[in-house]
Scaffold this motif. Structure first.
Motif, mmCIF file in Angstrom:
data_model
loop_
_atom_site.group_PDB
_atom_site.id
_atom_site.type_symbol
_atom_site.label_atom_id
_atom_site.label_comp_id
_atom_site.label_asym_id
_atom_site.label_seq_id
_atom_site.Cartn_x
_atom_site.Cartn_y
_atom_site.Cartn_z
ATOM 1 N N VAL A 18 0.964 -1.257 0.044
ATOM 2 C CA VAL A 18 -0.044 -0.144 0.182
ATOM 3 C C VAL A 18 0.946 1.077 -0.004
ATOM 4 C CG1 VAL A 18 -1.630 1.251 1.222
ATOM 5 C CG2 VAL A 18 -1.913 -1.179 1.116
ATOM 6 N N GLY A 19 0.691 2.154 -0.880
ATOM 7 C CA GLY A 19 1.185 3.392 -0.788
ATOM 8 C C GLY A 19 0.779 4.284 -2.044
ATOM 9 N N ARG A 20 1.328 5.201 -2.340
ATOM 10 C CA ARG A 20 0.956 6.387 -3.190
ATOM 11 C C ARG A 20 1.615 6.294 -4.530
ATOM 12 N NH1 ARG A 20 -1.705 11.394 -1.035
ATOM 13 N NH2 ARG A 20 -1.905 11.195 1.321
ATOM 14 N N ASN A 21 0.758 6.738 -5.632
ATOM 15 C CA ASN A 21 1.371 6.336 -6.925
ATOM 16 C C ASN A 21 1.894 8.043 -7.238
ATOM 17 O OD1 ASN A 21 -0.740 8.264 -7.459
ATOM 18 N ND2 ASN A 21 -1.702 6.547 -8.989
ATOM 19 N N HIS A 22 2.413 8.144 -8.560
ATOM 20 C CA HIS A 22 3.090 9.386 -8.840
ATOM 21 C C HIS A 22 1.928 10.532 -9.041
ATOM 22 C CE1 HIS A 22 1.534 8.044 -12.818
ATOM 23 N NE2 HIS A 22 1.693 9.377 -13.264
ATOM 24 N N ARG A 23 0.831 10.411 -8.752
ATOM 25 C CA ARG A 23 -0.205 11.336 -8.908
ATOM 26 C C ARG A 23 -0.489 11.678 -7.480
ATOM 27 N NH1 ARG A 23 -3.449 10.185 -14.366
ATOM 28 N NH2 ARG A 23 -1.903 10.783 -15.650
ATOM 29 N N GLY A 24 -0.152 10.872 -6.383
ATOM 30 C CA GLY A 24 -0.655 10.964 -5.179
ATOM 31 C C GLY A 24 -1.851 10.386 -4.642
ATOM 32 N N LYS A 25 -2.386 9.418 -5.689
ATOM 33 C CA LYS A 25 -3.600 8.346 -5.329
ATOM 34 C C LYS A 25 -2.898 7.303 -4.458
ATOM 35 C CE LYS A 25 -6.366 11.074 -7.681
ATOM 36 N NZ LYS A 25 -6.978 11.970 -6.937
ATOM 37 N N TRP A 26 -3.765 6.817 -3.579
ATOM 38 C CA TRP A 26 -3.230 5.618 -2.795
ATOM 39 C C TRP A 26 -3.844 4.285 -4.001
ATOM 40 C CZ3 TRP A 26 -1.011 5.299 1.473
ATOM 41 C CH2 TRP A 26 -0.849 6.684 2.169
ATOM 42 N N VAL A 27 -2.460 3.530 -3.639
ATOM 43 C CA VAL A 27 -2.755 2.152 -4.276
ATOM 44 C C VAL A 27 -2.506 1.194 -3.430
ATOM 45 C CG1 VAL A 27 -1.418 0.806 -6.112
ATOM 46 C CG2 VAL A 27 -1.566 3.170 -6.414
ATOM 47 N N ALA A 28 -3.217 -0.166 -3.771
ATOM 48 C CA ALA A 28 -3.126 -1.166 -2.712
ATOM 49 C C ALA A 28 -3.086 -2.300 -4.131
ATOM 50 C CB ALA A 28 -4.344 -1.746 -2.087
ATOM 51 N N LEU A 38 -6.939 1.454 -7.075
ATOM 52 C CA LEU A 38 -6.587 2.938 -6.678
ATOM 53 C C LEU A 38 -7.795 3.324 -5.953
ATOM 54 C CD1 LEU A 38 -5.940 4.157 -10.170
ATOM 55 C CD2 LEU A 38 -4.469 3.906 -8.396
ATOM 56 N N PHE A 39 -7.461 4.318 -4.926
ATOM 57 C CA PHE A 39 -8.111 4.449 -3.778
ATOM 58 C C PHE A 39 -8.033 6.007 -3.407
ATOM 59 C CE2 PHE A 39 -7.519 0.069 -3.283
ATOM 60 C CZ PHE A 39 -8.584 -0.383 -3.452
ATOM 61 N N VAL A 40 -9.084 6.675 -2.950
ATOM 62 C CA VAL A 40 -9.212 8.215 -2.521
ATOM 63 C C VAL A 40 -8.460 8.450 -1.442
ATOM 64 C CG1 VAL A 40 -10.693 9.991 -2.029
ATOM 65 C CG2 VAL A 40 -11.535 8.322 -3.703
ATOM 66 N N ASN A 41 -8.516 7.289 -0.473
ATOM 67 C CA ASN A 41 -7.405 7.440 0.908
ATOM 68 C C ASN A 41 -6.870 6.496 1.408
ATOM 69 O OD1 ASN A 41 -9.429 6.364 2.375
ATOM 70 N ND2 ASN A 41 -10.689 7.896 2.286
ATOM 71 N N ARG A 42 -6.007 6.552 2.237
ATOM 72 C CA ARG A 42 -5.354 5.364 2.961
ATOM 73 C C ARG A 42 -6.022 4.365 3.679
ATOM 74 N NH1 ARG A 42 -3.104 4.716 7.917
ATOM 75 N NH2 ARG A 42 -0.981 3.432 7.884
ATOM 76 N N ILE A 43 -7.083 4.820 4.187
ATOM 77 C CA ILE A 43 -8.080 3.799 5.034
ATOM 78 C C ILE A 43 -8.677 2.914 3.833
ATOM 79 C CG2 ILE A 43 -10.286 3.798 6.351
ATOM 80 C CD1 ILE A 43 -9.519 6.406 7.669
ATOM 81 N N HIS A 44 -9.141 3.460 2.849
ATOM 82 C CA HIS A 44 -9.848 2.708 1.773
ATOM 83 C C HIS A 44 -8.708 1.524 1.269
ATOM 84 C CE1 HIS A 44 -13.333 5.820 1.940
ATOM 85 N NE2 HIS A 44 -13.877 4.332 2.122
ATOM 86 N N ALA A 45 -7.723 1.822 0.845
ATOM 87 C CA ALA A 45 -6.653 1.336 0.403
ATOM 88 C C ALA A 45 -6.292 0.025 1.447
ATOM 89 C CB ALA A 45 -5.236 2.100 0.242
ATOM 90 N N VAL A 61 2.107 -4.141 3.631
ATOM 91 C CA VAL A 61 3.274 -3.413 3.803
ATOM 92 C C VAL A 61 2.852 -2.327 3.189
ATOM 93 C CG1 VAL A 61 5.756 -3.324 3.174
ATOM 94 C CG2 VAL A 61 4.810 -5.494 3.610
ATOM 95 N N GLU A 62 2.997 -0.931 4.196
ATOM 96 C CA GLU A 62 2.918 0.155 3.684
ATOM 97 C C GLU A 62 4.328 0.876 3.082
ATOM 98 O OE1 GLU A 62 1.172 3.168 6.215
ATOM 99 O OE2 GLU A 62 1.296 4.581 4.502
ATOM 100 N N VAL A 63 4.370 1.156 1.929
ATOM 101 C CA VAL A 63 5.923 1.596 1.227
ATOM 102 C C VAL A 63 5.797 3.167 1.125
ATOM 103 C CG1 VAL A 63 5.872 -0.661 -0.230
ATOM 104 C CG2 VAL A 63 4.862 1.361 -1.246
ATOM 105 N N ILE A 67 4.479 3.725 -5.752
ATOM 106 C CA ILE A 67 3.877 2.421 -6.174
ATOM 107 C C ILE A 67 2.744 2.350 -7.323
ATOM 108 C CG2 ILE A 67 2.371 2.330 -4.177
ATOM 109 C CD1 ILE A 67 2.693 -0.708 -4.283
ATOM 110 N N GLU A 68 3.002 1.711 -8.461
ATOM 111 C CA GLU A 68 1.937 2.132 -9.355
ATOM 112 C C GLU A 68 0.924 0.705 -9.485
ATOM 113 O OE1 GLU A 68 1.446 4.945 -10.948
ATOM 114 O OE2 GLU A 68 3.234 5.704 -10.005
ATOM 115 N N LEU A 69 -0.140 0.860 -9.965
ATOM 116 C CA LEU A 69 -0.933 -0.169 -10.354
ATOM 117 C C LEU A 69 -0.985 -0.444 -11.864
ATOM 118 C CD1 LEU A 69 -3.098 -2.076 -9.203
ATOM 119 C CD2 LEU A 69 -4.807 -0.663 -9.951
#
Length: 84
Positions: A18-28, A38-45, A61-63, A67-69
């Motif tokens: 779990v982390g953010r992509n290059h656009r700041g969106k949350w990825v799991a 792709l998720f709006v926030n950390r909690i949803h991811a 693991v939060e990186v 991280i990209e999907l």
């Protein structure tokens, strides 16, 4: 009396990053790319990661790096599995 298997004897749960992509969106994303989103926030991811890995928080693991999907890689894995 109910017997319960210790966690070390149960099948391994998939590792989910779990982390953010290059656009700041949350990825799991599962480490091999079998599932992700792709998720709006950390909690949803994290909720998604827990649901998909069978509620094993120890394998999430939060990186800190980006991280990209990678949908393309996921489709290639799926098509390879269908071909065999």
């Amino acid at each position: 009396m109910k017997l319960v298997e210790p966690p070390s004897c149960s099948p391994a749960a998939p590792t989910v990053f779990v982390g953010r992509n290059h656009r700041g969106k949350w990825v799991a994303r599962e480490e091999n790319g079998f599932f992700g989103g792709l998720f709006v926030n950390r909690i949803h991811a994290f909720k998604y990661a827990l649901f998909e890995n069978g509620h094993h928080p120890e394998t999430i693991v939060e990186v800190s790096r980006e991280i990209e999907l990678d949908i393309f890689a996921n489709s290639q894995i799926a098509s390879t599995r269908r071909a065999t």
